[in-house]
Design a protein around this motif. Structure first.
Motif, PDB file in Angstrom:
ATOM      1  N   ASN A 127      -3.517 -11.722 -25.174  1.00  7.70           N
ATOM      2  CA  ASN A 127      -3.612 -10.385 -25.771  1.00  7.70           C
ATOM      3  C   ASN A 127      -4.649  -9.489 -25.085  1.00  7.70           C
ATOM      4  N   GLU A 128      -5.057  -9.864 -23.875  1.00 11.18           N
ATOM      5  CA  GLU A 128      -6.049  -9.025 -23.192  1.00 11.18           C
ATOM      6  C   GLU A 128      -5.467  -8.274 -21.997  1.00 11.18           C
ATOM      7  N   LEU A 129      -4.149  -8.413 -21.784  1.00 10.08           N
ATOM      8  CA  LEU A 129      -3.576  -7.774 -20.593  1.00 10.08           C
ATOM      9  C   LEU A 129      -3.565  -6.255 -20.710  1.00 10.08           C
ATOM     10  N   GLY A 130      -3.454  -5.730 -21.958  1.00 16.81           N
ATOM     11  CA  GLY A 130      -3.476  -4.281 -22.160  1.00 16.81           C
ATOM     12  C   GLY A 130      -4.773  -3.668 -21.652  1.00 16.81           C
ATOM     13  N   GLN A 131      -5.856  -4.470 -21.695  1.00 13.74           N
ATOM     14  CA  GLN A 131      -7.159  -3.955 -21.243  1.00 13.74           C
ATOM     15  C   GLN A 131      -7.205  -3.726 -19.734  1.00 13.74           C
ATOM     16  N   LEU A 132      -6.277  -4.361 -18.993  1.00 13.56           N
ATOM     17  CA  LEU A 132      -6.240  -4.152 -17.547  1.00 13.56           C
ATOM     18  C   LEU A 132      -5.938  -2.686 -17.230  1.00 13.56           C
ATOM     19  N   ILE A 133      -5.066  -2.108 -18.055  1.00 10.91           N
ATOM     20  CA  ILE A 133      -4.673  -0.712 -17.837  1.00 10.91           C
ATOM     21  C   ILE A 133      -5.885   0.192 -18.049  1.00 10.91           C
ATOM     22  N   LYS A 134      -6.674  -0.106 -19.098  1.00 12.09           N
ATOM     23  CA  LYS A 134      -7.902   0.680 -19.357  1.00 12.09           C
ATOM     24  C   LYS A 134      -8.879   0.546 -18.198  1.00 12.09           C
ATOM     25  N   LEU A 135      -9.028  -0.675 -17.686  1.00 11.35           N
ATOM     26  CA  LEU A 135      -9.967  -0.897 -16.578  1.00 11.35           C
ATOM     27  C   LEU A 135      -9.519  -0.156 -15.320  1.00 11.35           C
ATOM     28  N   ALA A 136      -8.208  -0.151 -15.064  1.00  7.22           N
ATOM     29  CA  ALA A 136      -7.692   0.533 -13.873  1.00  7.22           C
ATOM     30  C   ALA A 136      -7.944   2.034 -13.982  1.00  7.22           C
ATOM     31  N   TYR A 137      -7.730   2.586 -15.181  1.00  8.96           N
ATOM     32  CA  TYR A 137      -7.971   4.019 -15.383  1.00  8.96           C
ATOM     33  C   TYR A 137      -9.451   4.343 -15.301  1.00  8.96           C
ATOM     34  N   SER A 138     -10.279   3.478 -15.853  1.00 10.76           N
ATOM     35  CA  SER A 138     -11.707   3.736 -15.838  1.00 10.76           C
ATOM     36  C   SER A 138     -12.226   3.774 -14.394  1.00 10.76           C
ATOM     37  N   CYS A 139     -11.654   2.930 -13.539  1.00 13.39           N
ATOM     38  CA  CYS A 139     -11.992   2.951 -12.103  1.00 13.39           C
ATOM     39  C   CYS A 139     -11.550   4.269 -11.493  1.00 13.39           C
ATOM     40  N   GLU A 140     -10.288   4.602 -11.686  1.00 16.45           N
ATOM     41  CA  GLU A 140      -9.712   5.798 -11.062  1.00 16.45           C
ATOM     42  C   GLU A 140     -10.406   7.076 -11.531  1.00 16.45           C
ATOM     43  N   ASN A 141     -10.732   7.138 -12.817  1.00 20.63           N
ATOM     44  CA  ASN A 141     -11.340   8.356 -13.377  1.00 20.63           C
ATOM     45  C   ASN A 141     -12.726   8.629 -12.819  1.00 20.63           C
ATOM     46  N   GLY A 142     -13.392   7.600 -12.280  1.00 15.54           N
ATOM     47  CA  GLY A 142     -14.713   7.795 -11.695  1.00 15.54           C
ATOM     48  C   GLY A 142     -14.653   8.276 -10.248  1.00 15.54           C
ATOM     49  N   LEU A 143     -13.426   8.342  -9.697  1.00 15.35           N
ATOM     50  CA  LEU A 143     -13.284   8.677  -8.272  1.00 15.35           C
ATOM     51  C   LEU A 143     -12.814  10.124  -8.107  1.00 15.35           C
ATOM     52  N   PRO A 144     -13.072  10.742  -6.952  1.00 15.94           N
ATOM     53  CA  PRO A 144     -12.595  12.111  -6.729  1.00 15.94           C
ATOM     54  C   PRO A 144     -11.066  12.169  -6.826  1.00 15.94           C
ATOM     55  N   SER A 145     -10.546  13.343  -7.206  1.00 16.48           N
ATOM     56  CA  SER A 145      -9.094  13.432  -7.449  1.00 16.48           C
ATOM     57  C   SER A 145      -8.280  13.244  -6.170  1.00 16.48           C
ATOM     58  N   ASN A 146      -8.911  13.445  -5.002  1.00 16.04           N
ATOM     59  CA  ASN A 146      -8.172  13.232  -3.743  1.00 16.04           C
ATOM     60  C   ASN A 146      -8.383  11.820  -3.193  1.00 16.04           C
ATOM     61  N   SER A 147      -8.901  10.934  -4.035  1.00 17.61           N
ATOM     62  CA  SER A 147      -9.157   9.573  -3.576  1.00 17.61           C
ATOM     63  C   SER A 147      -7.850   8.890  -3.154  1.00 17.61           C
ATOM     64  N   PRO A 148      -7.900   8.156  -2.033  1.00 15.12           N
ATOM     65  CA  PRO A 148      -6.675   7.499  -1.543  1.00 15.12           C
ATOM     66  C   PRO A 148      -6.256   6.307  -2.409  1.00 15.12           C
ATOM     67  N   THR A 149      -6.941   6.126  -3.534  1.00 15.50           N
ATOM     68  CA  THR A 149      -6.709   4.914  -4.326  1.00 15.50           C
ATOM     69  C   THR A 149      -5.762   5.117  -5.510  1.00 15.50           C
ATOM     70  N   SER A 150      -5.247   6.347  -5.704  1.00 18.23           N
ATOM     71  CA  SER A 150      -4.438   6.574  -6.908  1.00 18.23           C
ATOM     72  C   SER A 150      -3.164   5.712  -6.907  1.00 18.23           C
ATOM     73  N   GLY A 151      -2.663   5.397  -5.709  1.00 21.39           N
ATOM     74  CA  GLY A 151      -1.488   4.520  -5.617  1.00 21.39           C
ATOM     75  C   GLY A 151      -1.795   3.122  -6.137  1.00 21.39           C
ATOM     76  N   ILE A 152      -3.019   2.646  -5.913  1.00 19.89           N
ATOM     77  CA  ILE A 152      -3.420   1.322  -6.406  1.00 19.89           C
ATOM     78  C   ILE A 152      -3.356   1.333  -7.929  1.00 19.89           C
ATOM     79  N   THR A 153      -3.907   2.392  -8.541  1.00 16.33           N
ATOM     80  CA  THR A 153      -3.948   2.475  -9.994  1.00 16.33           C
ATOM     81  C   THR A 153      -2.534   2.491 -10.573  1.00 16.33           C
ATOM     82  N   GLU A 154      -1.660   3.279  -9.942  1.00 13.84           N
ATOM     83  CA  GLU A 154      -0.276   3.390 -10.420  1.00 13.84           C
ATOM     84  C   GLU A 154       0.439   2.031 -10.377  1.00 13.84           C
TER      85      GLU A 154
END
Ligand SMILES: *[C@@H]1O[C@H](CO)[C@@H](O)[C@H](O)[C@H]1NC(C)=O
Ligand SMILES: *[C@@H]1O[C@H](CO)[C@@H](O)[C@H](O)[C@H]1NC(C)=O
Length: 175
Positions: A127-154
């Protein structure tokens, strides 16, 4: 019959037929029943079918496959964030990538726990897999919007969702 009851009955029938005819492996119907619940059915099916074992898998193996794929992605993407952190000279950016490194490392821990539960067929306790999505967003949200990493998050989002719904599907039958 309410639509929820209908969906549940279809799910149970599909599981029952998978159990009765295990040699048939995971059918298109089962993949569709699982993947239609995610944001992108086609991608979810492509993710699961990218593993050659899926064609002849039974449901417990499909759970392990979904978690193996998730684990592989977390490992690869974790290493990439380590590199991004090491490569950046800007201190704020270094700190943000550091948050991603920590997030992906937390994910690796949660996936390891889920794999152990899957091996014991204790799907209800995964029951902790849903938290992976939160962690991925929390990483992405700390990065500039032009970061080349948005594909990783998706892709992390879709791979996590795929594993979430595979394992929820198994609860219907194995508890
Ligand atoms: C993230 O993981 C996916 C799945 O394993 C992989 O295809 C992709 O190349 C990885 N991206 C990075 C930048 O690590
Ligand atoms: C980090 O730098 C190394 C060496 O220049 C390079 O090979 C690598 O691709 C870079 N990694 C990332 C994620 O930018």
């Amino acid at each position: 019959m309410s639509s929820v009851t209908f969906v549940a009955s279809v799910a149970i029938l599909l599981v029952a037929s998978a159990i009765i005819c295990p040699s048939n492996g995971i059918t298109e119907d089962i993949l569709a029943a699982i993947c239609s619940q995610t944001q992108n059915q086609e991608t979810c099916e492509a993710i699961l079918e990218s593993d050659p074992r899926t064609g002849s898998a039974d449901l417990p193996l499909l759970s392990l496959i979904s978690l193996d794929l998730l684990s592989k992605q977390a490992d690869e993407n974790h290493s990439s964030f380590v590199q991004f952190r090491e490569n950046s000279t800007d201190l704020d950016l270094k700190r943000s990538f550091g948050n991603c490194v920590k997030g992906y490392s937390d994910m690796q821990g949660k996936i390891k726990v889920a794999l152990e539960l899957s091996q014991k067929r204790q799907y209800k306790r995964i029951n902790e897999l849903g938290q992976l999505i939160k962690l991925a967003y929390s990483c992405e949200n700390g990065l500039p919007s032009n970061s080349p990493t948005s594909g990783i998050t998706e892709t992390m989002l879709l791979t996590s969702q795929t594993a979430v719904y595979v394992n929820q599907f198994l609860i219907t039958f194995f508890g």
